[in-house]
Write a protein that holds these residues in place. Structure first.
Motif, PDB file in Angstrom:
ATOM      1  N   VAL A  39       3.278  -0.724 104.092  1.00 39.20           N
ATOM      2  CA  VAL A  39       3.086   0.456 103.243  1.00 39.20           C
ATOM      3  C   VAL A  39       3.652   0.224 101.850  1.00 39.20           C
ATOM      4  N   ILE A  40       4.821  -0.396 101.772  1.00 35.54           N
ATOM      5  CA  ILE A  40       5.473  -0.606 100.479  1.00 35.54           C
ATOM      6  C   ILE A  40       4.642  -1.498  99.548  1.00 35.54           C
ATOM      7  N   LEU A  41       3.706  -2.278 100.095  1.00 37.19           N
ATOM      8  CA  LEU A  41       2.869  -3.171  99.284  1.00 37.19           C
ATOM      9  C   LEU A  41       1.538  -2.543  98.884  1.00 37.19           C
ATOM     10  N   LEU A  42       1.234  -1.357  99.396  1.00 40.29           N
ATOM     11  CA  LEU A  42      -0.004  -0.672  99.025  1.00 40.29           C
ATOM     12  C   LEU A  42       0.095  -0.157  97.589  1.00 40.29           C
ATOM     13  N   ILE A  43      -1.047   0.130  96.965  1.00 44.80           N
ATOM     14  CA  ILE A  43      -0.976   0.734  95.636  1.00 44.80           C
ATOM     15  C   ILE A  43      -0.223   2.060  95.756  1.00 44.80           C
ATOM     16  N   PRO A  44       0.514   2.442  94.723  1.00 41.80           N
ATOM     17  CA  PRO A  44       1.384   3.615  94.831  1.00 41.80           C
ATOM     18  C   PRO A  44       0.694   4.892  95.316  1.00 41.80           C
ATOM     19  N   GLY A  45      -0.506   5.178  94.849  1.00 44.07           N
ATOM     20  CA  GLY A  45      -1.195   6.406  95.257  1.00 44.07           C
ATOM     21  C   GLY A  45      -1.529   6.452  96.728  1.00 44.07           C
ATOM     22  N   VAL A  46      -1.832   5.292  97.315  1.00 43.68           N
ATOM     23  CA  VAL A  46      -2.139   5.234  98.754  1.00 43.68           C
ATOM     24  C   VAL A  46      -0.843   5.214  99.559  1.00 43.68           C
ATOM     25  N   ALA A  47       0.155   4.464  99.106  1.00 45.79           N
ATOM     26  CA  ALA A  47       1.438   4.420  99.814  1.00 45.79           C
ATOM     27  C   ALA A  47       2.024   5.824  99.925  1.00 45.79           C
ATOM     28  N   GLU A  48       1.992   6.574  98.829  1.00 45.96           N
ATOM     29  CA  GLU A  48       2.501   7.938  98.823  1.00 45.96           C
ATOM     30  C   GLU A  48       1.726   8.817  99.800  1.00 45.96           C
ATOM     31  N   GLY A  49       0.404   8.687  99.760  1.00 47.67           N
ATOM     32  CA  GLY A  49      -0.457   9.559 100.556  1.00 47.67           C
ATOM     33  C   GLY A  49      -0.481   9.264 102.038  1.00 47.67           C
ATOM     34  N   ILE A  50      -0.139   8.034 102.416  1.00 47.15           N
ATOM     35  CA  ILE A  50      -0.207   7.639 103.832  1.00 47.15           C
ATOM     36  C   ILE A  50       1.087   7.994 104.576  1.00 47.15           C
ATOM     37  N   LEU A  51       2.155   8.263 103.822  1.00 50.55           N
ATOM     38  CA  LEU A  51       3.435   8.611 104.444  1.00 50.55           C
ATOM     39  C   LEU A  51       3.281   9.862 105.310  1.00 50.55           C
ATOM     40  N   GLY A  52       3.845   9.801 106.507  1.00 52.85           N
ATOM     41  CA  GLY A  52       3.793  10.936 107.421  1.00 52.85           C
ATOM     42  C   GLY A  52       2.550  10.978 108.303  1.00 52.85           C
ATOM     43  N   MET A  53       1.542  10.148 108.001  1.00 54.31           N
ATOM     44  CA  MET A  53       0.330  10.142 108.829  1.00 54.31           C
ATOM     45  C   MET A  53       0.652   9.625 110.220  1.00 54.31           C
ATOM     46  N   ARG A  54      -0.102  10.108 111.187  1.00 52.93           N
ATOM     47  CA  ARG A  54       0.028   9.643 112.565  1.00 52.93           C
ATOM     48  C   ARG A  54      -1.244   8.896 112.952  1.00 52.93           C
ATOM     49  N   PRO A  55      -1.147   7.962 113.927  1.00 53.42           N
ATOM     50  CA  PRO A  55      -2.343   7.250 114.379  1.00 53.42           C
ATOM     51  C   PRO A  55      -3.470   8.225 114.711  1.00 53.42           C
ATOM     52  N   GLU A  56      -4.685   7.823 114.357  1.00 56.42           N
ATOM     53  CA  GLU A  56      -5.913   8.615 114.541  1.00 56.42           C
ATOM     54  C   GLU A  56      -6.082   9.667 113.442  1.00 56.42           C
ATOM     55  N   GLY A  57      -5.102   9.780 112.537  1.00 58.49           N
ATOM     56  CA  GLY A  57      -5.190  10.775 111.475  1.00 58.49           C
ATOM     57  C   GLY A  57      -6.135  10.338 110.362  1.00 58.49           C
ATOM     58  N   ARG A  58      -6.621  11.323 109.613  1.00 63.05           N
ATOM     59  CA  ARG A  58      -7.488  11.083 108.446  1.00 63.05           C
ATOM     60  C   ARG A  58      -6.955  11.884 107.279  1.00 63.05           C
ATOM     61  N   ARG A  59      -7.059  11.294 106.099  1.00 62.95           N
ATOM     62  CA  ARG A  59      -6.671  11.997 104.870  1.00 62.95           C
ATOM     63  C   ARG A  59      -7.592  11.583 103.748  1.00 62.95           C
ATOM     64  N   LYS A  60      -7.807  12.517 102.840  1.00 68.62           N
ATOM     65  CA  LYS A  60      -8.466  12.206 101.572  1.00 68.62           C
ATOM     66  C   LYS A  60      -7.392  12.241 100.501  1.00 68.62           C
ATOM     67  N   LEU A  61      -7.332  11.192  99.706  1.00 63.80           N
ATOM     68  CA  LEU A  61      -6.329  11.076  98.654  1.00 63.80           C
ATOM     69  C   LEU A  61      -7.026  10.922  97.309  1.00 63.80           C
ATOM     70  N   VAL A  62      -6.644  11.723  96.341  1.00 62.14           N
ATOM     71  CA  VAL A  62      -7.142  11.554  94.978  1.00 62.14           C
ATOM     72  C   VAL A  62      -6.105  10.718  94.246  1.00 62.14           C
ATOM     73  N   VAL A  63      -6.514   9.515  93.846  1.00 65.90           N
ATOM     74  CA  VAL A  63      -5.580   8.568  93.229  1.00 65.90           C
ATOM     75  C   VAL A  63      -5.865   8.480  91.732  1.00 65.90           C
ATOM     76  N   ARG A  64      -4.917   8.982  90.954  1.00 67.02           N
ATOM     77  CA  ARG A  64      -5.031   8.928  89.501  1.00 67.02           C
ATOM     78  C   ARG A  64      -4.844   7.484  89.030  1.00 67.02           C
ATOM     79  N   PRO A  65      -5.390   7.148  87.864  1.00 69.31           N
ATOM     80  CA  PRO A  65      -5.315   5.755  87.375  1.00 69.31           C
ATOM     81  C   PRO A  65      -3.902   5.180  87.352  1.00 69.31           C
ATOM     82  N   GLU A  66      -2.910   5.996  86.985  1.00 69.21           N
ATOM     83  CA  GLU A  66      -1.546   5.461  86.875  1.00 69.21           C
ATOM     84  C   GLU A  66      -0.940   5.132  88.242  1.00 69.21           C
TER      85      GLU A  66
END
Length: 93
Positions: A39-66
């Motif tokens: 997780v720590i190696l993912l791009i920041p917007g995805v790393a932030e958004g994936i925290l707390g997810m559980r297996p089989e979970g789905r999320r939509k993340l809007v990742v700003r350019p920064e």
């Protein structure tokens, strides 16, 4: 497998699809090989958004350019906001 959520120190296996805000699909692992990464190696917007997810979970993340990669995604410009759809398969660690 326990039912805890993803933490920064985990390695995870997931599918993703990247969309532009207008609905154009940029890339996807769905139907192919899932992505595995710490997780720590993912791009920041995805790393932030994936925290707390559980297996089989789905999320939509809007990742700003920064919070995205410095060179953009594939043929997209670095200054592009994108939408990630994440399907968490499992927590590996």
């Amino acid at each position: 497998q326990d039912s805890r959520g993803v933490v920064l120190e985990d390695e995870v296996r997931f599918h993703y699809t990247i969309w532009l805000p207008d609905g154009t699909r940029v890339e996807s692992t769905v139907g192919g090989v899932p992505h595995e990464r710490e997780v720590i190696l993912l791009i920041p917007g995805v790393a932030e958004g994936i925290l707390g997810m559980r297996p089989e979970g789905r999320r939509k993340l809007v990742v700003r350019p920064e919070l995205g990669p410095p060179n953009g995604y594939g043929s997209t410009a670095a200054a592009t906001t994108v939408v990630f759809e994440i399907q968490l398969i499992t927590i590996l660690t």
